[in-house]
Write an enzyme that holds these catalytic residues in place. Sequence first.
Site, PDB file in Angstrom:
ATOM      1  N   CYS A  67      13.955  64.482  32.615  1.00  0.00           N
ATOM      2  CA  CYS A  67      13.690  65.921  32.404  1.00  0.00           C
ATOM      3  C   CYS A  67      12.448  66.199  32.734  1.00  0.00           C
ATOM      4  O   CYS A  67      11.420  65.493  33.094  1.00  0.00           O
ATOM      5  CB  CYS A  67      13.822  66.189  31.008  1.00  0.00           C
ATOM      6  SG  CYS A  67      12.651  65.747  29.864  1.00  0.00           S
ATOM      7  N   ALA A  70       9.481  64.964  31.239  1.00  0.00           N
ATOM      8  CA  ALA A  70       9.153  63.642  31.484  1.00  0.00           C
ATOM      9  C   ALA A  70       8.482  63.576  32.757  1.00  0.00           C
ATOM     10  O   ALA A  70       7.252  62.701  33.028  1.00  0.00           O
ATOM     11  CB  ALA A  70      10.507  62.670  31.641  1.00  0.00           C
ATOM     12  N   ARG A 101       5.098  53.846  29.674  1.00  0.00           N
ATOM     13  CA  ARG A 101       5.000  53.576  31.468  1.00  0.00           C
ATOM     14  C   ARG A 101       3.738  52.707  31.657  1.00  0.00           C
ATOM     15  O   ARG A 101       3.562  52.499  32.768  1.00  0.00           O
ATOM     16  CB  ARG A 101       4.965  54.944  32.109  1.00  0.00           C
ATOM     17  CG  ARG A 101       6.059  55.433  32.596  1.00  0.00           C
ATOM     18  CD  ARG A 101       5.893  56.733  33.418  1.00  0.00           C
ATOM     19  NE  ARG A 101       5.118  56.958  34.486  1.00  0.00           N
ATOM     20  CZ  ARG A 101       6.008  56.625  35.802  1.00  0.00           C
ATOM     21  NH1 ARG A 101       6.843  56.461  35.841  1.00  0.00           N
ATOM     22  NH2 ARG A 101       4.937  56.945  36.669  1.00  0.00           N
ATOM     23  N   HIS A 201       7.080  67.277  37.871  1.00  0.00           N
ATOM     24  CA  HIS A 201       6.001  66.809  38.631  1.00  0.00           C
ATOM     25  C   HIS A 201       5.377  68.011  39.262  1.00  0.00           C
ATOM     26  O   HIS A 201       4.204  68.388  39.396  1.00  0.00           O
ATOM     27  CB  HIS A 201       6.324  65.843  39.772  1.00  0.00           C
ATOM     28  CG  HIS A 201       7.364  64.711  39.198  1.00  0.00           C
ATOM     29  ND1 HIS A 201       8.398  64.385  40.031  1.00  0.00           N
ATOM     30  CD2 HIS A 201       7.121  64.166  38.398  1.00  0.00           C
ATOM     31  CE1 HIS A 201       8.763  63.132  39.356  1.00  0.00           C
ATOM     32  NE2 HIS A 201       7.871  62.881  38.452  1.00  0.00           N
TER      33      HIS A 201
END
Lengths: 500, 519
Positions: A67, A70, A101, A201
């Site tokens: 999503c 994230a 990550r 992003h």
Amino acid sequence: MSVTEKQSVAEIKARNKELIAEVLKVYPEKTAKRRAKHLNVHENGKSDCGVKSNIKSIPGVMTIRGCAYAGSKGVVWGPIKDMIHISHGPVGCGQYSWAARRNYYIGTTGIDTFVTMQFTSDFQEKDIVFGGDKKLAKIMDEIQDLFPLNNGITVQSECPIGLIGDDIEAVSKVKSKEYDGKTIVPVRCEGFRGVSQSLGHHIANDAIRDWVFDKIPADAAPRFEPSDYDVAIIGDYNIGGDAWSSRILLEEMGLRVIAQWSGDGSLAELEATPKAKLNVLHCYRSMNYISRHMEEKYNIPWCEYNFFGPSKIAESLRKIASFFDDKIKEGAERVIAKYQPLMDAVIAKYRPRLEGKTVMLFVGGLRPRHVIGAYEDLGMEVVGTGYEFGHNDDYQRTAQHYVKDGTLIYDDVTGYEFEKFVEKVQPDLVGSGIKEKYVFQKMGVPFRQMHSWDYSGPYHGYDGFAIFARDMDMAINSPVWKMAKAPWKQAPKPLLQAAE
Amino acid sequence: MTQSAEHVLDHFELFRGPEYQQMLANKKKMFENPRDPAEVERIREWAKTPEYREKNFAREALTVNPAKACQPLGAVFVAVGFEGTMPFVHGSQGCVAYYRSHLSRHFKEPSSCVSSSMTEDAAVFGGLNNMIDGLANTYSMYKPKMIAVSTTCMAEVIGDDLNAFIKTSKEKGSVPAEYDVPFAHTPAFVGSHVTGYDNALKGIIEHFWDGKAGTAPKLERVPNEKINFIGGFDGYTVGNLREIKRIFKTMGIDYTILGDNENVFDTPTDGEFRMYAGGTTLEDAANAIHAKATISMQEYCTEKTLPMIGNHGQEVVAFNHPVGVTGTDAFIMALSRITGKEIPEEIALERGRLVDAIADSSAHIHGKKFAIYGDPDLCLGLAAFLLELGAEPTHVLATNGNKHWAEKVQAVFDSSPFGKNCHVYPGKDLWHMRSLLFTEPVDFLIGNTYGKYLERDTGTPLIRIGFPIFDRHHKHRYPVWGYQGGLNVLVTILDKIFDEIDRNTNVPAKSDYSFDIIR
């Protein structure tokens, strides 16, 4: 050699088309129609891969996508190490994205760096009913009190924030003023926005533009003496140290890396970036937005590069050097020459063990295309690929520079489709994420996580390629795969083979 | 150049090479605008002080490093414990990606779960269409025997009504009218993953017992001699349920495990991917209403489920994740009392062997101080076990523990002279724990993988017991329940103690006089 018989391209294309038709049969009609647009067989000479992308996932299928939260917290902002990123909303999102990550960094965690920590407003029912702005303001005070060496704060909005109409911008502004202009960045990355992490992003990039760049006075002096060779690494998250094994090459060729985005990055580096002479962009998908913005506003050119595997690394070093003078061009040649023996040794060691092996990929960002060259350097072939959250420009780049005729393409693949594809194509390796890993290993197919490199890495740069090659070898050639089928359950071998 | 083809260096070695060290130092100095090292050191020291602890404990709004997750994770965990069941999470899809990753990282297993993939339009108009399409897709693609629906915070904030949505979806033909679609509302801003376990399990049982959301007659209880067993949210579910089944078999008990996810989180690598494996059959789930009693291994995972079951006329008994001799004694005796089965000699022998092991080894644990954190029931079980080993569970902390839990932990402390200086911390997080470890140090810390940051900061050796455990492998395959499980926990604790003693005594010509070969 691969287990599969060598087939002609025409045969492969026919098989892949049949395969697509077959997986579509299981869906209700409406869904089959929608999914059909995301599956294709690549035709040489086409400008893109012929699939629709960046469209809503279908409800009730097992999408691999994440999503917007994230995309912002997990990818873009989270690795900025000297800022505290508040997962604003209920406890879960921050918990699940806590350090998973592997964005490596150097610093004293909990004192001047905070990446592997989880700060949350831990929303309770009353916060939903009455709003969380007051709590957020208090949280910022407590952060100032308990973590005085933080260099800034971001607010990463989870789903409820946008739904209940909290004004996180106002809170951020008030608190920033109160703390002498401290950088406090509200990010509207609620998980329901957009169709995947991709919008996160973009939103995160815009937040950097609005709340970091635009706050810097035009006449502010940089913290360092500028040089003609200043570049910024954009879109490297330093998974397992990727950005470091990239940075070292740029510096060895004579460039100066003034900022790293965002793996091992700091607020000062974000602020310094508009002073770069060139932005070198690794993950196009997640950070092309801010690169374009810097091009428009600050006249900084940007150039994409690919640091997977020696062929693409050399190509990329030369491309980057082409923006500079002969000194840098010579530097690029020197770096390529310096590492050539290492690359020769790596390929000499691993290529014989990997030659002809086939790979199917399904990843995010740039990897569904960028790693293809690295596999080819090892004599391997990528026979299927697709993006979790790619857009059409990703598929264009893939078609024009990377994939071969007949490659199976699957956008936003569903768990069901991926499983069927792998079952039929029988690749020697699948490269995807943790959710897919064990599915394929159970099927006896070797697997590498191509988001996080499992526990390994770096994979970028020359140093990283040695690790990449070793990892692919150990995945494919592990003795374990020969044991997957119990000997008493294996089909009897043909006599000829038994006689060998 | 540090890297080489003959001996490929991993990240932990590679970046120690001089060229990387130089590069990183330069990056820091030139571009990071770093804090003055003396200042970093000063704050680091200050953050260890009682003064800092006081500030830290005065926090009212901020949570740092919480030891809890959100409700839907628990709902997914329990749903896959039913035969052929696909968990369906109604809300935005990113959440499901997170639950699946979280469970896969712990169990090293596939984790199947679908989402209704709600986006902006669903936020405005509600998620009904997502439910209608989603159920149809899940049903036709993954061919589950049952779809268990839960929610995310998004669906809860906009107020989607699962009962009505599922009814409408059935009317629209998404799934057949008689198809089982139990549901539970599991808002992420209430409780934690253990609450989600409770709500989802209650939803599934109620579905079968109370007329399948008005589509079938309610079941009439016809008491039989079986017992129901509920494990609760448990990172050791694979090893634990297997051990419990062995105990039941040994005692000759006829049982139903409600939410039996043992097999789905432990499938073989044999060339086949099993999306569904094992699980409580739907028939057994329905027939569980007739059981004599229901035993829950974790009270705080079944706060709503057990009373609901009790209201159907069964006896209900809850334990707090029993670990060790006394806890297992109580469990075994309750089994015997409820079922009327005698405790076989074999079990008495197992008990004796655990006592034997404790007698052999407790000298190494006696008097040692421990800090424990984790889910409420696990903390209770571990604290009680440490007390019976003669150790002091000095700090016991559960981010998802409440006042009731704290009282219960205090009662455990009060039951033993070793509990005298022990304290319980409900609702606190691991940053609070950090202050505790600095200001009132203990010998060992017990907790999940996230405890490794505390181990690094405070130097307190971490014994990994809990959920999630990402950075060690296969712990979940070993039970912590039953006498055999108690032995596993004992060995886990002892291994760390002996490792520490060896580590502390291995300096040649300095401390190696105590580097003993016999411990």
